[in-house]
Write a protein that holds these residues in place. Structure first.
Motif, PDB file in Angstrom:
ATOM      1  N   ILE A  10      52.769  -0.262 -11.415  1.00 56.32           N
ATOM      2  CA  ILE A  10      53.698  -0.428 -11.929  1.00 56.32           C
ATOM      3  C   ILE A  10      52.937   1.734 -12.804  1.00 56.32           C
ATOM      4  CG2 ILE A  10      53.583  -1.354 -14.338  1.00 56.32           C
ATOM      5  CD1 ILE A  10      53.144  -3.958 -13.611  1.00 56.32           C
ATOM      6  N   ILE A  11      51.749   1.199 -13.100  1.00 57.28           N
ATOM      7  CA  ILE A  11      51.418   2.795 -13.624  1.00 57.28           C
ATOM      8  C   ILE A  11      51.591   3.988 -12.551  1.00 57.28           C
ATOM      9  CG2 ILE A  11      49.879   3.991 -14.593  1.00 57.28           C
ATOM     10  CD1 ILE A  11      47.758   1.900 -14.697  1.00 57.28           C
ATOM     11  N   GLN A  12      51.998   3.718 -11.304  1.00 62.51           N
ATOM     12  CA  GLN A  12      52.470   4.263 -10.532  1.00 62.51           C
ATOM     13  C   GLN A  12      54.270   4.642 -10.585  1.00 62.51           C
ATOM     14  OE1 GLN A  12      50.668   6.895  -8.889  1.00 62.51           O
ATOM     15  NE2 GLN A  12      48.836   5.868  -9.374  1.00 62.51           N
ATOM     16  N   ILE A  13      54.446   3.552 -10.581  1.00 61.74           N
ATOM     17  CA  ILE A  13      55.998   3.914 -10.349  1.00 61.74           C
ATOM     18  C   ILE A  13      56.453   4.236 -11.585  1.00 61.74           C
ATOM     19  CG2 ILE A  13      57.677   2.258 -11.064  1.00 61.74           C
ATOM     20  CD1 ILE A  13      56.455   0.249  -9.045  1.00 61.74           C
ATOM     21  N   LEU A  14      55.998   3.624 -12.879  1.00 64.50           N
ATOM     22  CA  LEU A  14      56.431   4.630 -13.439  1.00 64.50           C
ATOM     23  C   LEU A  14      55.862   5.889 -14.075  1.00 64.50           C
ATOM     24  CD1 LEU A  14      55.407   1.888 -16.703  1.00 64.50           C
ATOM     25  CD2 LEU A  14      57.583   2.430 -15.710  1.00 64.50           C
ATOM     26  N   LYS A  15      55.123   6.822 -13.827  1.00 57.91           N
ATOM     27  CA  LYS A  15      54.869   7.974 -13.006  1.00 57.91           C
ATOM     28  C   LYS A  15      55.377   8.790 -13.018  1.00 57.91           C
ATOM     29  CE  LYS A  15      50.256  11.103 -12.182  1.00 57.91           C
ATOM     30  NZ  LYS A  15      50.647  11.386 -10.860  1.00 57.91           N
ATOM     31  N   VAL A  21      62.755   3.052 -17.083  1.00 60.54           N
ATOM     32  CA  VAL A  21      62.155   1.591 -15.554  1.00 60.54           C
ATOM     33  C   VAL A  21      62.191   0.197 -15.860  1.00 60.54           C
ATOM     34  CG1 VAL A  21      61.382   1.133 -13.348  1.00 60.54           C
ATOM     35  CG2 VAL A  21      61.079   3.215 -14.283  1.00 60.54           C
ATOM     36  N   THR A  22      63.215  -0.506 -15.570  1.00 62.17           N
ATOM     37  CA  THR A  22      63.292  -1.330 -16.238  1.00 62.17           C
ATOM     38  C   THR A  22      63.019  -2.580 -15.669  1.00 62.17           C
ATOM     39  OG1 THR A  22      65.049  -2.553 -14.363  1.00 62.17           O
ATOM     40  CG2 THR A  22      66.070  -1.641 -15.956  1.00 62.17           C
ATOM     41  N   ALA A  23      62.103  -4.162 -15.896  1.00 61.61           N
ATOM     42  CA  ALA A  23      61.219  -5.041 -15.107  1.00 61.61           C
ATOM     43  C   ALA A  23      61.955  -5.583 -14.061  1.00 61.61           C
ATOM     44  CB  ALA A  23      61.215  -5.672 -16.961  1.00 61.61           C
ATOM     45  N   ILE A  26      61.172  -2.498 -11.391  1.00 59.99           N
ATOM     46  CA  ILE A  26      59.742  -2.707 -10.828  1.00 59.99           C
ATOM     47  C   ILE A  26      59.264  -4.770 -10.219  1.00 59.99           C
ATOM     48  CG2 ILE A  26      57.212  -3.147 -11.811  1.00 59.99           C
ATOM     49  CD1 ILE A  26      58.440  -1.318 -14.529  1.00 59.99           C
ATOM     50  N   ALA A  27      60.333  -5.323 -10.795  1.00 60.93           N
ATOM     51  CA  ALA A  27      59.463  -6.448 -10.335  1.00 60.93           C
ATOM     52  C   ALA A  27      60.110  -6.740  -8.473  1.00 60.93           C
ATOM     53  CB  ALA A  27      60.602  -8.103 -10.758  1.00 60.93           C
ATOM     54  N   ASP A  28      61.392  -6.499  -8.652  1.00 61.26           N
ATOM     55  CA  ASP A  28      62.029  -5.958  -7.032  1.00 61.26           C
ATOM     56  C   ASP A  28      61.351  -5.338  -6.217  1.00 61.26           C
ATOM     57  OD1 ASP A  28      64.009  -7.133  -7.399  1.00 61.26           O
ATOM     58  OD2 ASP A  28      66.120  -5.207  -8.613  1.00 61.26           O
ATOM     59  N   VAL A  34      60.133 -10.790 -12.857  1.00 60.68           N
ATOM     60  CA  VAL A  34      60.082 -10.333 -14.333  1.00 60.68           C
ATOM     61  C   VAL A  34      59.374 -10.807 -14.755  1.00 60.68           C
ATOM     62  CG1 VAL A  34      61.711  -9.413 -16.044  1.00 60.68           C
ATOM     63  CG2 VAL A  34      62.832 -10.007 -13.635  1.00 60.68           C
ATOM     64  N   ARG A  35      58.998 -12.610 -15.388  1.00 63.81           N
ATOM     65  CA  ARG A  35      58.056 -12.696 -16.151  1.00 63.81           C
ATOM     66  C   ARG A  35      56.947 -12.393 -16.175  1.00 63.81           C
ATOM     67  NH1 ARG A  35      58.577 -19.199 -17.027  1.00 63.81           N
ATOM     68  NH2 ARG A  35      60.034 -18.501 -17.444  1.00 63.81           N
ATOM     69  N   SER A  36      56.629 -11.703 -14.810  1.00 61.74           N
ATOM     70  CA  SER A  36      55.230 -11.615 -14.270  1.00 61.74           C
ATOM     71  C   SER A  36      54.646  -9.974 -14.731  1.00 61.74           C
ATOM     72  CB  SER A  36      55.500 -11.619 -12.836  1.00 61.74           C
ATOM     73  OG  SER A  36      54.888 -12.454 -12.057  1.00 61.74           O
ATOM     74  N   ILE A  37      55.936  -9.446 -14.455  1.00 57.46           N
ATOM     75  CA  ILE A  37      56.225  -7.785 -15.114  1.00 57.46           C
ATOM     76  C   ILE A  37      55.815  -7.786 -16.047  1.00 57.46           C
ATOM     77  CG2 ILE A  37      57.966  -5.753 -15.025  1.00 57.46           C
ATOM     78  CD1 ILE A  37      56.409  -6.337 -12.237  1.00 57.46           C
ATOM     79  N   TYR A  38      56.681  -8.860 -17.309  1.00 56.18           N
ATOM     80  CA  TYR A  38      56.137  -8.433 -18.536  1.00 56.18           C
ATOM     81  C   TYR A  38      54.827  -9.284 -19.181  1.00 56.18           C
ATOM     82  CZ  TYR A  38      62.007  -8.818 -18.918  1.00 56.18           C
ATOM     83  OH  TYR A  38      62.719  -8.465 -19.654  1.00 56.18           O
TER      84      TYR A  38
END
Length: 234
Positions: A10-15, A21-23, A26-28, A34-38
């Protein structure tokens, strides 16, 4: 994917993203809910990772935050890039996707001059991919190896004879023509190599062999030394 690995991803995706970036996005990418990402975002924020945003709008990583870098020389980076190219001809779909992801991460982390050098594509790994199984992905076998979990396979040998085996998978060998599954075969009570393209079906069982993997791999590799001694004595 384990939670620790998912938090890192998740940190790498945002970086690497220039926009929020929507949850869901990231979940996809991580193939989770999506709940796990939250929950993961909340956990990262609780660890003081500067992620800003909210549900429905997306998340960004505040500039200035970074994980401790892995510093590679030019030669080391080229070795990694060539290894990734070799993975791309392995025929293993999940490893190929992972190679592309590692490529993006390296490109996002190295200084601009080195990035331009890597993108000039001076190293190549060519060749046709090996024969691959048709009914399952080798990712299933790699997961079973990591989890030390028993697999049931329907196998056809080189004489065309079919059998059903319960195996304890230990390793994968990527040859030019094929990929072999090295495993302890409960039917033969010995270590056997199974050509993956001859496996008609592979089913993960709710049985484990926790703690046995290293011992069985040591038994397998000890056979190499014995074979070398026999060859030297001929």
């Amino acid at each position: 994917m384990r939670k620790a690995s998912r938090l890192f991803e998740i940190i790498q995706i945002l970086k690497l993203s220039r926009t929020a970036v929507t949850a869901q996005s990231i979940a996809d990418q991580l193939e989770v809910t999506v709940r796990s990402i939250y929950r993961d975002i909340a956990a990262l924020q609780a660890m003081r990772v500067p992620i800003e945003g909210e549900r429905g709008l997306g998340y960004i990583l505040r500039p200035g935050f970074d994980l401790p870098p892995l510093m590679f020389t030019v030669e080391e980076t080229e070795a990694i890039m060539l290894g990734l190219q070799m993975l791309e001809r392995s025929g293993d779909n999940s490893l190929m996707r992972s190679a592309e992801s590692v490529n993006r991460k390296i490109a996002g982390a190295v200084p601009e001059p080195l990035r331009r050098s890597l993108q000039s594509s001076t190293l190549y790994a060519w060749g046709s991919p090996p024969q691959m199984p048709k009914d399952f992905e080798l990712e299933q076998v790699r997961t079973a190896i990591r989890n030390e979990q028993v697999l049931r396979i329907d196998y056809r040998d080189d004489r065309g004879e079919a059998s059903r085996r319960m195996i304890k998978p230990l390793a994968l060998i990527y040859y030019v023509q094929t990929v072999n599954v090295v495993a302890w075969c409960e039917l033969r009570q010995a270590i056997r190599n199974f050509r993956s393209e001859r496996i008609a079906q592979c089913v993960t069982q709710e049985r484990f062999f926790k703690g046995e993997g290293d011992r069985l791999r040591a038994l397998w590799t000890s056979g190499w030394a014995n074979a070398a001694v026999k060859a030297a004595s001929i």
